[in-house]
Scaffold this motif. Structure first.
Motif, mmCIF file in Angstrom:
data_model
loop_
_atom_site.group_PDB
_atom_site.id
_atom_site.type_symbol
_atom_site.label_atom_id
_atom_site.label_comp_id
_atom_site.label_asym_id
_atom_site.label_seq_id
_atom_site.Cartn_x
_atom_site.Cartn_y
_atom_site.Cartn_z
ATOM 1 N N GLN A 180 0.865 -1.166 0.000
ATOM 2 C CA GLN A 180 0.000 0.000 0.000
ATOM 3 C C GLN A 180 0.906 1.222 0.000
ATOM 4 O OE1 GLN A 180 -3.345 0.307 2.590
ATOM 5 N NE2 GLN A 180 -3.608 -1.927 2.716
ATOM 6 N N VAL A 181 0.738 2.063 -1.002
ATOM 7 C CA VAL A 181 1.600 3.234 -1.163
ATOM 8 C C VAL A 181 0.757 4.473 -1.438
ATOM 9 C CG1 VAL A 181 3.504 1.814 -2.029
ATOM 10 C CG2 VAL A 181 1.968 2.894 -3.637
ATOM 11 N N TYR B 258 -2.794 5.261 -3.088
ATOM 12 C CA TYR B 258 -3.565 6.462 -2.769
ATOM 13 C C TYR B 258 -2.935 7.623 -3.527
ATOM 14 C CZ TYR B 258 -5.437 3.773 1.140
ATOM 15 O OH TYR B 258 -6.065 2.821 1.910
ATOM 16 N N ALA B 259 -3.711 8.259 -4.378
ATOM 17 C CA ALA B 259 -3.261 9.444 -5.103
ATOM 18 C C ALA B 259 -3.784 10.655 -4.341
ATOM 19 C CB ALA B 259 -3.802 9.437 -6.529
ATOM 20 N N VAL B 260 -2.872 11.386 -3.698
ATOM 21 C CA VAL B 260 -3.251 12.518 -2.851
ATOM 22 C C VAL B 260 -2.909 13.818 -3.555
ATOM 23 C CG1 VAL B 260 -2.936 13.625 -0.609
ATOM 24 C CG2 VAL B 260 -2.718 11.129 -0.805
ATOM 25 N N ASP B 261 -3.880 14.707 -3.625
ATOM 26 C CA ASP B 261 -3.636 16.035 -4.166
ATOM 27 C C ASP B 261 -4.658 16.989 -3.569
ATOM 28 O OD1 ASP B 261 -1.749 16.798 -6.797
ATOM 29 O OD2 ASP B 261 -3.223 18.317 -6.229
ATOM 30 N N ILE B 262 -4.350 18.284 -3.599
ATOM 31 C CA ILE B 262 -5.297 19.275 -3.091
ATOM 32 C C ILE B 262 -6.195 19.811 -4.203
ATOM 33 C CG2 ILE B 262 -3.845 19.920 -1.126
ATOM 34 C CD1 ILE B 262 -3.073 22.469 -2.668
ATOM 35 N N SER B 263 -5.971 19.334 -5.425
ATOM 36 C CA SER B 263 -6.757 19.770 -6.572
ATOM 37 C C SER B 263 -7.771 18.695 -6.969
ATOM 38 C CB SER B 263 -5.839 20.061 -7.761
ATOM 39 O OG SER B 263 -6.592 20.195 -8.946
ATOM 40 N N PRO B 264 -9.062 18.964 -6.794
ATOM 41 C CA PRO B 264 -10.070 17.985 -7.218
ATOM 42 C C PRO B 264 -9.988 17.663 -8.714
ATOM 43 C CG PRO B 264 -11.063 19.680 -5.830
ATOM 44 C CD PRO B 264 -9.664 20.126 -6.135
ATOM 45 N N GLU B 265 -9.594 18.648 -9.520
ATOM 46 C CA GLU B 265 -9.490 18.428 -10.958
ATOM 47 C C GLU B 265 -8.412 17.392 -11.277
ATOM 48 O OE1 GLU B 265 -9.436 21.505 -9.528
ATOM 49 O OE2 GLU B 265 -11.425 22.229 -10.103
ATOM 50 N N PHE B 266 -7.283 17.480 -10.616
ATOM 51 C CA PHE B 266 -6.231 16.476 -10.817
ATOM 52 C C PHE B 266 -6.729 15.090 -10.418
ATOM 53 C CE2 PHE B 266 -2.469 19.628 -10.532
ATOM 54 C CZ PHE B 266 -2.315 19.629 -11.895
ATOM 55 N N LEU B 267 -7.435 15.014 -9.305
ATOM 56 C CA LEU B 267 -7.919 13.717 -8.830
ATOM 57 C C LEU B 267 -8.918 13.104 -9.811
ATOM 58 C CD1 LEU B 267 -8.275 14.505 -5.030
ATOM 59 C CD2 LEU B 267 -6.408 13.304 -6.205
ATOM 60 N N SER C 57 -7.780 -0.851 -11.066
ATOM 61 C CA SER C 57 -8.815 -0.676 -10.039
ATOM 62 C C SER C 57 -8.223 -0.505 -8.646
ATOM 63 C CB SER C 57 -9.767 -1.879 -10.058
ATOM 64 O OG SER C 57 -9.045 -3.066 -9.788
ATOM 65 N N ASN C 58 -6.915 -0.402 -8.553
ATOM 66 C CA ASN C 58 -6.249 -0.301 -7.258
ATOM 67 C C ASN C 58 -5.788 1.121 -6.925
ATOM 68 O OD1 ASN C 58 -4.257 -0.222 -9.202
ATOM 69 N ND2 ASN C 58 -2.871 -1.633 -8.160
ATOM 70 N N VAL C 59 -6.414 2.127 -7.545
ATOM 71 C CA VAL C 59 -6.080 3.526 -7.285
ATOM 72 C C VAL C 59 -7.244 4.184 -6.553
ATOM 73 C CG1 VAL C 59 -5.599 5.785 -8.333
ATOM 74 C CG2 VAL C 59 -4.571 3.713 -9.302
ATOM 75 N N VAL C 60 -6.924 4.782 -5.421
ATOM 76 C CA VAL C 60 -7.914 5.526 -4.637
ATOM 77 C C VAL C 60 -7.472 6.985 -4.610
ATOM 78 C CG1 VAL C 60 -8.936 5.828 -2.350
ATOM 79 C CG2 VAL C 60 -8.416 3.527 -3.185
ATOM 80 N N THR C 61 -8.326 7.886 -5.057
ATOM 81 C CA THR C 61 -7.976 9.300 -5.013
ATOM 82 C C THR C 61 -8.383 9.876 -3.660
ATOM 83 O OG1 THR C 61 -10.054 9.881 -6.111
ATOM 84 C CG2 THR C 61 -8.113 9.630 -7.520
ATOM 85 N N VAL C 62 -7.523 10.748 -3.147
ATOM 86 C CA VAL C 62 -7.733 11.339 -1.830
ATOM 87 C C VAL C 62 -7.537 12.849 -1.931
ATOM 88 C CG1 VAL C 62 -6.911 11.435 0.562
ATOM 89 C CG2 VAL C 62 -6.858 9.255 -0.693
ATOM 90 N N LEU C 63 -8.558 13.585 -1.549
ATOM 91 C CA LEU C 63 -8.447 15.041 -1.518
ATOM 92 C C LEU C 63 -7.702 15.430 -0.250
ATOM 93 C CD1 LEU C 63 -9.114 17.739 -2.865
ATOM 94 C CD2 LEU C 63 -11.255 17.758 -1.548
#
Length: 163
Positions: A6-7, A32-41, A54-60
């Motif tokens: 898990q990364v 987990y893809a973390v960004d402060i931009s909802p558009e990037f997510l 299917s193993n990517v979870v976006t996180v605001l």
């Protein structure tokens, strides 16, 4: 990065590294893809779906909190993003909190050295590597390794302070 890990890709931007990490951890892993931009997510989620990942979870994320699950992550990657952290010690504490006991934070960022770094870097990057290491230490992380194989960037591997 190994299958099943898990990364997190912190400051994921367009997801360039997120998608590579998702392939590396495989179907049994999670990114987990973390960004402060909802558009990037949104873009990252679309790109992952297009590639059947299917193993990517976006996180605001937030300027003070990565919003990652506690004690779950094997690796946290921060590529050319750390210099943007506005509340680094507070934010780094949330990163340390997300790590498993043997987890690691990998930081790649620009060398900020007067007389060496470009004028753009000197204006854009808020501090040098030594300040960044100190900020990580104040959040409970210790420097495990520094590699010097890039001309304009450095590579740091940090882990939890066992004490």
């Amino acid at each position: 990065i190994e299958p099943g890990m898990q990364v997190a890709d912190v400051g994921a931007g367009t997801g360039f590294f997120t998608l590579m990490l998702a392939k590396a951890v495989g179907a049994d892993g999670l990114v987990y893809a973390v960004d402060i931009s909802p558009e990037f997510l949104t873009t990252i989620q679309q790109r992952a779906q297009e590639r059947g990942l299917s193993n990517v979870v976006t996180v605001l994320g937030h300027q003070k909190n990565a919003n990652l699950p506690k004690g779950q992550l094997d690796r946290i990657y921060i590529g050319d993003t750390y210099h943007h952290f506005e509340y680094p010690i507070t934010y780094n504490k949330t990163l340390a909190n997300a790590l498993r006991p043997d987890g690691q934070v990998i930081v790649v960022d620009f060398k900020r050295i007067p007389g060496f770094s470009s004028p753009w870097v000197l204006r854009h990057v808020r501090a040098g590597k030594e300040v960044f290491i100190s900020e990580m230490q104040q959040a409970g992380l210790v420097l495990l390794q520094e590699l010097d194989f890039m001309q304009t960037q450095y590579f740091l591997r940090l882990g939890l302070n066992p004490g």
